[in-house]
Design an enzyme around this catalytic site. Structure first.
Site, PDB file in Angstrom:
ATOM      1  N   GLY A 130      93.406 -12.281 132.766  1.00  0.00           N
ATOM      2  CA  GLY A 130      94.844 -12.163 132.825  1.00  0.00           C
ATOM      3  C   GLY A 130      94.648 -11.434 132.106  1.00  0.00           C
ATOM      4  O   GLY A 130      94.951 -11.215 131.057  1.00  0.00           O
ATOM      5  N   TYR A 131      94.530  -9.740 132.812  1.00  0.00           N
ATOM      6  CA  TYR A 131      94.904  -8.689 131.832  1.00  0.00           C
ATOM      7  C   TYR A 131      96.913  -8.004 132.010  1.00  0.00           C
ATOM      8  O   TYR A 131      97.417  -8.059 131.264  1.00  0.00           O
ATOM      9  CB  TYR A 131      94.328  -7.373 132.243  1.00  0.00           C
ATOM     10  N   SER A 132      96.666  -7.775 133.442  1.00  0.00           N
ATOM     11  CA  SER A 132      98.255  -7.136 134.170  1.00  0.00           C
ATOM     12  C   SER A 132      99.312  -8.080 133.590  1.00  0.00           C
ATOM     13  O   SER A 132      99.349  -9.405 133.597  1.00  0.00           O
ATOM     14  CB  SER A 132      98.435  -6.791 134.904  1.00  0.00           C
ATOM     15  N   GLU A 169      83.300  -4.815 135.125  1.00  0.00           N
ATOM     16  CA  GLU A 169      83.787  -4.428 136.381  1.00  0.00           C
ATOM     17  C   GLU A 169      83.593  -3.716 136.986  1.00  0.00           C
ATOM     18  O   GLU A 169      83.236  -3.742 138.241  1.00  0.00           O
ATOM     19  CB  GLU A 169      85.889  -4.557 136.172  1.00  0.00           C
TER      20      GLU A 169
HETATM   21  C1  LIG Z   1      94.943  -7.322 145.103  1.00  0.00           C
HETATM   22  C2  LIG Z   1      95.193  -7.376 143.091  1.00  0.00           C
HETATM   23  C3  LIG Z   1      94.266  -8.283 142.480  1.00  0.00           C
HETATM   24  C4  LIG Z   1      94.961  -7.182 141.361  1.00  0.00           C
HETATM   25  N1  LIG Z   1      93.867  -8.870 139.999  1.00  0.00           N
HETATM   26  C5  LIG Z   1      94.307  -8.325 139.015  1.00  0.00           C
HETATM   27  C6  LIG Z   1      93.661  -9.770 138.361  1.00  0.00           C
HETATM   28  O1  LIG Z   1      93.039 -10.635 138.407  1.00  0.00           O
HETATM   29  N2  LIG Z   1      93.946  -9.532 137.381  1.00  0.00           N
HETATM   30  C7  LIG Z   1      94.779  -8.600 136.312  1.00  0.00           C
HETATM   31  O2  LIG Z   1      94.628  -8.681 135.189  1.00  0.00           O
HETATM   32  N3  LIG Z   1      95.358  -8.067 136.853  1.00  0.00           N
HETATM   33  C8  LIG Z   1      95.302  -7.728 138.971  1.00  0.00           C
HETATM   34  N4  LIG Z   1      95.449  -6.894 139.674  1.00  0.00           N
HETATM   35  C9  LIG Z   1      96.041  -5.685 138.746  1.00  0.00           C
HETATM   36  C10 LIG Z   1      95.535  -4.459 139.000  1.00  0.00           C
HETATM   37  O3  LIG Z   1      94.984  -4.535 137.763  1.00  0.00           O
HETATM   38  C11 LIG Z   1      97.301  -3.938 138.227  1.00  0.00           C
HETATM   39  O4  LIG Z   1      98.272  -3.697 139.807  1.00  0.00           O
HETATM   40  C12 LIG Z   1      96.746  -2.319 138.647  1.00  0.00           C
HETATM   41  O5  LIG Z   1      96.684  -1.526 137.064  1.00  0.00           O
HETATM   42  C13 LIG Z   1      98.439  -1.196 138.108  1.00  0.00           C
HETATM   43  O6  LIG Z   1      99.252  -1.499 137.716  1.00  0.00           O
HETATM   44  P1  LIG Z   1     100.482  -1.971 137.816  1.00  0.00           P
HETATM   45  O7  LIG Z   1     100.873  -2.976 138.866  1.00  0.00           O
HETATM   46  O8  LIG Z   1     101.038  -2.306 136.951  1.00  0.00           O
HETATM   47  O9  LIG Z   1     101.391  -0.593 138.413  1.00  0.00           O
HETATM   48  P2  LIG Z   1     101.637   0.420 137.522  1.00  0.00           P
HETATM   49  O10 LIG Z   1     101.222   1.136 136.139  1.00  0.00           O
HETATM   50  O11 LIG Z   1     103.430   0.407 137.235  1.00  0.00           O
HETATM   51  O12 LIG Z   1     101.697   2.071 138.392  1.00  0.00           O
HETATM   52  C14 LIG Z   1     102.482   2.350 139.740  1.00  0.00           C
HETATM   53  C15 LIG Z   1     102.522   4.082 139.725  1.00  0.00           C
HETATM   54  O13 LIG Z   1     101.934   4.127 138.972  1.00  0.00           O
HETATM   55  C16 LIG Z   1     101.092   5.443 138.365  1.00  0.00           C
HETATM   56  N5  LIG Z   1     101.013   5.650 137.022  1.00  0.00           N
HETATM   57  C17 LIG Z   1     100.986   4.723 136.686  1.00  0.00           C
HETATM   58  N6  LIG Z   1     100.482   5.129 134.839  1.00  0.00           N
HETATM   59  C18 LIG Z   1     100.465   7.217 134.963  1.00  0.00           C
HETATM   60  C19 LIG Z   1      99.894   7.871 134.663  1.00  0.00           C
HETATM   61  N7  LIG Z   1      99.341   7.617 132.987  1.00  0.00           N
HETATM   62  N8  LIG Z   1      99.897   9.268 135.515  1.00  0.00           N
HETATM   63  C20 LIG Z   1      99.405   9.257 136.819  1.00  0.00           C
HETATM   64  N9  LIG Z   1     100.078   7.692 137.700  1.00  0.00           N
HETATM   65  C21 LIG Z   1     100.369   6.586 136.922  1.00  0.00           C
HETATM   66  C22 LIG Z   1      99.990   4.277 139.281  1.00  0.00           C
HETATM   67  O14 LIG Z   1      99.612   5.037 139.640  1.00  0.00           O
HETATM   68  C23 LIG Z   1     101.160   3.826 140.691  1.00  0.00           C
HETATM   69  O15 LIG Z   1     100.847   4.500 141.395  1.00  0.00           O
HETATM   70  C24 LIG Z   1      95.778  -6.963 140.733  1.00  0.00           C
HETATM   71  C25 LIG Z   1      96.026  -5.854 141.749  1.00  0.00           C
HETATM   72  C26 LIG Z   1      95.818  -5.895 142.720  1.00  0.00           C
HETATM   73  C27 LIG Z   1      96.451  -4.716 143.996  1.00  0.00           C
END
Ligand SMILES: Cc1cc2nc3c(=O)[nH]c(=O)nc-3n(C[C@H](O)[C@H](O)[C@H](O)COP(=O)(O)OP(=O)(O)OC[C@H]3O[C@@H](n4cnc5c(N)ncnc54)[C@H](O)[C@@H]3O)c2cc1C
Length: 398
Positions: A132-134, A251
Site C-alpha cells: 500500500g504505497y501508491s 523490490e
Molecule cells: C500493474 C501494476 C501494479 C501495481 N501494483 C502496485 C501495488 O501493489 N502497490 C502500489 O503501491 N502501487 C502499485 N502500482 C502503482 C505504481 O507504482 C505506479 O503506477 C507508478 O509508481 C506510477 O505512478 P502513477 O501511476 O501515479 O503515475 P504518475 O506518477 O502520475 O506518472 C504519470 C506519468 O508522468 C511521468 N512522470 C512523473 N514524474 C516524473 C518526473 N519527475 N520526471 C519525468 N516524468 C515523470 C511518469 O513517468 C508517467 O509517464 C502498480 C502499477 C501497475 C501498473
C-alpha cells in the site's frame, strides 16, 4: 565478473529442479505456467495451496535466515531458485510480496515481536500480503502521500484514514503494508510511518479495478478509521520513509531475475508461431527476433554483473539500469508478438472472448514500464545516481 555458477550452486540447481519436477504434478499440474503477469486472477486458491506445498519442502522464503525458517540461501542460490522455478513452469507466486518484500523488511527493521507475529504465517504460505504505497496523488512522487495515521490514546491503536490505489492482489490478501503520514503538519518524506494492517476489518474497503486486459488484479483500497496495534508500526514515527525505501531496494533486487526464463519461454513461442505462419520469412521480423534474442542475452549478462556486486541488497549502478532495460525489452516483445500474429492478433476466438496468451502479453507489457517505477523515473535515477548528472529541479518542500 562472474559468468558461471560454482559446483555447489549447480548441485543446488539440481535439488530445486528435482523437487519441482516431483511436485508440480497431480493436482498442481494444471497450474504450471499459470498465474503470472496478466493471468494473476486465475487459480488463486490452487496457487495458495501450492504455497503451502512449497513451504512443506522449505522452498518459501529461502533467502531468510534459518532461525526464521529460511535456508539462508546466497543471492546466487536465490537466482538459481527463481530460474528453475520459471523453467519448471512454477505458477505465479501468491506469497511473493510477503516472501520478498514484507519478510526482508521486517528482518531488517522489525522488532522481535513483529517478526514473531508475522514471519511464521508468510513462511508457512498461510498469510498473504499486498503493498500500500501508491495513492491517487502519489505515484512517482511517493512523498506526496496523504493517507494519515493517528494514535488513538483511548484504545492504544493507530487509526488510519485515506486511500491507496493500484494495490495488487489486495482482494486476495490478508494484510497490507501502508505508508501513512503520522505528523499531519509534516511534508514530503518527513513525518511518515510504515504500518502493518489487517485487511479483514470494517474500516477497510477494497474495490477491484478493471483493466484493459478485461481482468482485475489490482484495487483501490479505502481506509476509514481502519486500525492496527501500536506494535504494528515498523520503525519509529517519522521513520516510515527510511523503511519504505529499504523495502524498495528489495523490490528491485534479486526477485526479478528469474523472470528471464519466462521471457525465454515467451520468445520461443513467438519464434514457433513465426515459423508456422510464415512470418519468419519477413526479413524485418527476423531482424526483430534476432534483436530480442540478443537483448535477452544482454539482460542475462547484466544480471551476472549485478551478482558480482555486494550482497547487501542495495542498488548497484548495474542494477539501476535493469528495470528500464527489461521493461522496455518486454514491451517490445509484446509488439513483436502482435506483428508475428498479423491480422490474427485482432481476433478473439469464441465466447467468452478471452484474450489469448500473446494478446494478453501485449496488453500487460504496457504496465511493465509503469509499475515498480516508470521508465521516466528510472532514467532520472540513472542520470542522478549512477551518472552523477545534475539533479532534477524540485519544487518547494522537496
Ligand atoms: C500493474 C501494476 C501494479 C501495481 N501494483 C502496485 C501495488 O501493489 N502497490 C502500489 O503501491 N502501487 C502499485 N502500482 C502503482 C505504481 O507504482 C505506479 O503506477 C507508478 O509508481 C506510477 O505512478 P502513477 O501511476 O501515479 O503515475 P504518475 O506518477 O502520475 O506518472 C504519470 C506519468 O508522468 C511521468 N512522470 C512523473 N514524474 C516524473 C518526473 N519527475 N520526471 C519525468 N516524468 C515523470 C511518469 O513517468 C508517467 O509517464 C502498480 C502499477 C501497475 C501498473
Amino acid at each position: 565478473m562472474k559468468l558461471t555458477f560454482t559446483r555447489e550452486d549447480e548441485l543446488f540447481r539440481d535439488e530445486v529442479a528435482t523437487w519441482l519436477d516431483a511436485h508440480l504434478r497431480g493436482d498442481f499440474a494444471a497450474i504450471r505456467y499459470r498465474g503470472g503477469p496478466g493471468d494473476e486472477h486465475h487459480f488463486v486458491n490452487e496457487r495458495k495451496a501450492w504455497e503451502r506445498k512449497l513451504a512443506d519442502g522449505r522452498w518459501t522464503c529461502i533467502g531468510w535466515p534459518e532461525a526464521w525458517g529460511g535456508r539462508a540461501a546466497s543471492i546466487e542460490q536465490q537466482v538459481i531458485f527463481h530460474e528453475e522455478y520459471a523453467r519448471a513452469g512454477g505458477p505465479g507466486r501468491m506469497g511473493h510480496i510477503g516472501d520478498t518484500l514484507t519478510g526482508p523488511t521486517l528482518l531488517a527493521f522489525g522488532t522481535k515481536a513483529q517478526k514473531e507475529k508475522y514471519l511464521p504465517g508468510i513462511r508457512a504460505g498461510r498469510e498473504f500480503w499486498s503493498q500500500g504505497y501508491s495513492e491517487p496523488g502519489a505515484g512517482s512522487d511517493l512523498a506526496a502521500i496523504r493517507t494519515r495515521a493517528e494514535l488513538d490514546e483511548a484504545t492504544g491503536q493507530w487509526r488510519i484514514n485515506g486511500q491507496k490505489v493500484w494495490t495488487s492482489l489486495a482482494h486476495e490478501s490478508d494484510f497490507v503494508f501502508v505508508l501513512a503520514r503520522v505528523d499531519k503538519d509534516s511534508q514530503r518524506h518527513h513525518g511518515l510511518g510504515f504500518f502493518l494492517v489487517a485487511l479483514d476489518q470494517p474500516g477497510v474497503t477494497i474495490r477491484p479495478i478493471n483493466q484493459l486486459t478485461g481482468t482485475a488484479e489490482f484495487n483501490e483500497v479505502y481506509f476509514d478509521d481502519a486500525v492496527c496495534g501500536t506494535d504494528d508500526m515498523v520503525g519509529a514515527p517519522g521513520e516510515g520513509w527510511k523503511v519504505a525505501m529499504g523495502l524498495l531496494g528489495f523490490e528491485r533486487g534479486v526477485s526479478t531475475l528469474g523472470q528471464q526464463m519466462l521471457f525465454q519461454t515467451e520468445l520461443d513461442e513467438i519464434i514457433r508461431i513465426a515459423r508456422d505462419n510464415g512470418a519468419a520469412k519477413n526479413p524485418e521480423i527476423r531482424q526483430r527476433i534476432a534483436e530480442a534474442h540478443i537483448g535477452l542475452r544482454t539482460m542475462r549478462y547484466n544480471s551476472m554483473r549485478m551478482l558480482s556486486g555486494g550482497e547487501d541488497g542495495s542498488l548497484s549502478r548495474e542494477a539501476m539500469i535493469y528495470k528500464l532495460y527489461w521493461s522496455s525489452w518486454h514491451r517490445n516483445l509484446g509488439k513483436l508478438a502482435m506483428d508475428v500474429l498479423g491480422p490474427e492478433a485482432e481476433l478473439l476466438e469464441a465466447a467468452p472472448y478471452e484474450l489469448n496468451r500473446l494478446q494478453s502479453l501485449f496488453l500487460f507489457t504496457r504496465a511493465d514500464t509503469i509499475y515498480g517505477g516508470t521508465n521516466q523515473i528510472q532514467r532520472n535515477i540513472i542520470a542522478e545516481r549512477a551518472l552523477g548528472m545534475p539533479k532534477e529541479p524540485r519544487g518547494q518542500g522537496r
